[in-house]
Design an enzyme around this catalytic site. Structure first.
Site, PDB file in Angstrom:
ATOM      1  N   ASP A 157     -11.470   1.887   3.081  1.00  0.00           N
ATOM      2  CA  ASP A 157     -11.761   0.436   3.043  1.00  0.00           C
ATOM      3  C   ASP A 157     -13.146  -0.113   2.739  1.00  0.00           C
ATOM      4  O   ASP A 157     -13.429  -1.010   2.329  1.00  0.00           O
ATOM      5  CB  ASP A 157     -10.953  -0.476   4.149  1.00  0.00           C
ATOM      6  CG  ASP A 157      -9.580  -0.948   3.676  1.00  0.00           C
ATOM      7  OD1 ASP A 157      -9.379  -0.955   2.498  1.00  0.00           O
ATOM      8  OD2 ASP A 157      -8.854  -1.609   4.714  1.00  0.00           O
TER       9      ASP A 157
ATOM     10  N   LYS B 106       1.048  -1.405   0.122  1.00  0.00           N
ATOM     11  CA  LYS B 106       0.067   0.067   0.082  1.00  0.00           C
ATOM     12  C   LYS B 106       0.786   1.316   0.057  1.00  0.00           C
ATOM     13  O   LYS B 106       0.500   2.215  -0.634  1.00  0.00           O
ATOM     14  CB  LYS B 106      -1.000  -0.021   1.221  1.00  0.00           C
ATOM     15  CG  LYS B 106      -1.845  -0.956   1.019  1.00  0.00           C
ATOM     16  CD  LYS B 106      -2.643  -1.276   2.195  1.00  0.00           C
ATOM     17  CE  LYS B 106      -3.781  -2.511   2.202  1.00  0.00           C
ATOM     18  NZ  LYS B 106      -4.397  -3.205   3.575  1.00  0.00           N
TER      19      LYS B 106
ATOM     20  N   GLN C 190      -5.304  -2.320   9.138  1.00  0.00           N
ATOM     21  CA  GLN C 190      -4.940  -3.435   8.541  1.00  0.00           C
ATOM     22  C   GLN C 190      -5.368  -4.579   9.168  1.00  0.00           C
ATOM     23  O   GLN C 190      -5.171  -4.581  10.558  1.00  0.00           O
ATOM     24  CB  GLN C 190      -3.163  -3.359   8.470  1.00  0.00           C
ATOM     25  CG  GLN C 190      -2.829  -4.550   7.855  1.00  0.00           C
ATOM     26  CD  GLN C 190      -2.802  -4.554   6.280  1.00  0.00           C
ATOM     27  OE1 GLN C 190      -2.997  -3.498   5.774  1.00  0.00           O
ATOM     28  NE2 GLN C 190      -3.406  -5.842   5.666  1.00  0.00           N
TER      29      GLN C 190
END
Ligand code: NAD
Length: 273
Positions: free
Chosen positions: A116, A50, A93
């Site tokens: 997300d 990322k 994460q």
């Protein structure tokens, strides 16, 4: 055979160039923060990917890492980031260590910064077809369908796998596009009787070769989301031989995977707006 391949790698690279052009025109740099906890080796790799992509497209990137933290302290950190106007997007994460309440933590991310698309707020908006940040893998699948001008209206679409990360959001996204969608899962009896009827078959399970040639309709379009690592090699959930029957199919790797990463970068831009 090549003309049957849905080339996610190529589409993602094209979109990356477009995105870079749009980002270069912004008056200030957008910032993506990834929060990670513990020492999961796979997570380190994903955070690294990322970071690389974020820097390539022109974002600031921060990894806020904690070796150990409690749920309430983690939520406090996220609330600070929610308030900080210099932060555009926040990712937690996964997986988080077992001492942490994953749902509470995820839902503390502001839906404006939820790049997300995993908060309850974002999911509810998606279900109600209101504007929201869409989870990255489903967004990537929709982009692939659009890029190949695959018309879904009235089509019979079968999704195998109902996770909140992939199958469930896709079900709603495709329903809103007026497809007739069936969502299959681990308790579905006689899976083949569904998959064989699918004009478009989308598989997100995590079992190498779950879908075999006899389970696929002639000329079906197949989107294989699965990623299974066996002896260091990557395989999808769909047996590679299914391409013989399909009219179009995503490869693994090089299909949905690259689309997930670019979709995340597109979500950061969207959040920045
Ligand atoms: P998950 O474990 O959360 O969900 C799996 C789903 O498959 C569940 O809904 C379960 O009911 C269903 N299932 C399990 N066994 C089944 C069976 N025999 N028949 C029918 N359904 C069955 O997994 P996930 O997070 O949704 O990920 C699924 C796969 O997609 C994994 O391989 C994962 O690595 C991959 N993935 C890929 C990307 C990408 O960028 N390409 C992103 C996310 C996930």
């Amino acid at each position: 055979m090549n003309e049957k391949i849905i080339d996610g790698k190529k589409i993602s690279l094209e979109r990356k160039e477009l995105l870079k052009e749009k980002i270069a025109k912004l008056s200030s740099k957008l910032t993506l923060v990834v929060i990670s906890v513990g020492d999961n080796p796979a997570s380190k790799v994903y955070v690294g990917q990322k970071e690389k992509m974020a820097q390539e497209v022109g974002y600031n990137f921060k990894n806020l890492h904690f070796d150990v933290i409690t749920t309430s302290d983690l939520i406090k950190e996220i609330e600070e980031l929610n308030k900080d106007s210099s932060i555009t997007g926040i990712i937690v994460q996964l997986p988080l260590p077992s001492n942490i309440d994953k749902d509470k933590v995820l839902n503390s991310v502001s839906s404006l910064k939820d790049v997300d698309g995993l908060t309850n707020n974002s999911l509810l908006k998606l279900v109600k077809n209101e504007h929201s940040l869409i989870p990255c893998t489903p967004k990537g699948v929709m982009t692939l369908l659009d890029s190949y001008k695959i018309d879904v209206i009235g089509k019979r679409i079968v999704i195998v796998g109902r996770s909140e990360l992939v199958g469930l959001p896709l079900f709603h996204l495709l329903l809103h596009r007026n497809a007739t969608v069936t969502l299959c899962h681990s308790k579905t009896k006689d899976l083949k009787s569904y998959t064989r009827e699918a004009d478009i078959l989308i598989v997100a399970v995590g079992k190498k070769g779950l879908i075999t040639k006899d389970m696929v309709k002639d000329n079906a379009i197949i989107i294989d989301v699965g990623i299974n690592r066996v002896d260091g090699k990557l395989y999808g959930d769909v047996d590679a031989a299914c391409i013989d029957k399909a009219s179009l199919m995503t490869p693994v790797p090089g299909g949905v995977g690259p689309m997930t990463v670019i979709s995340l970068m597109e979500n950061v831009y969207e959040a920045g707006k």
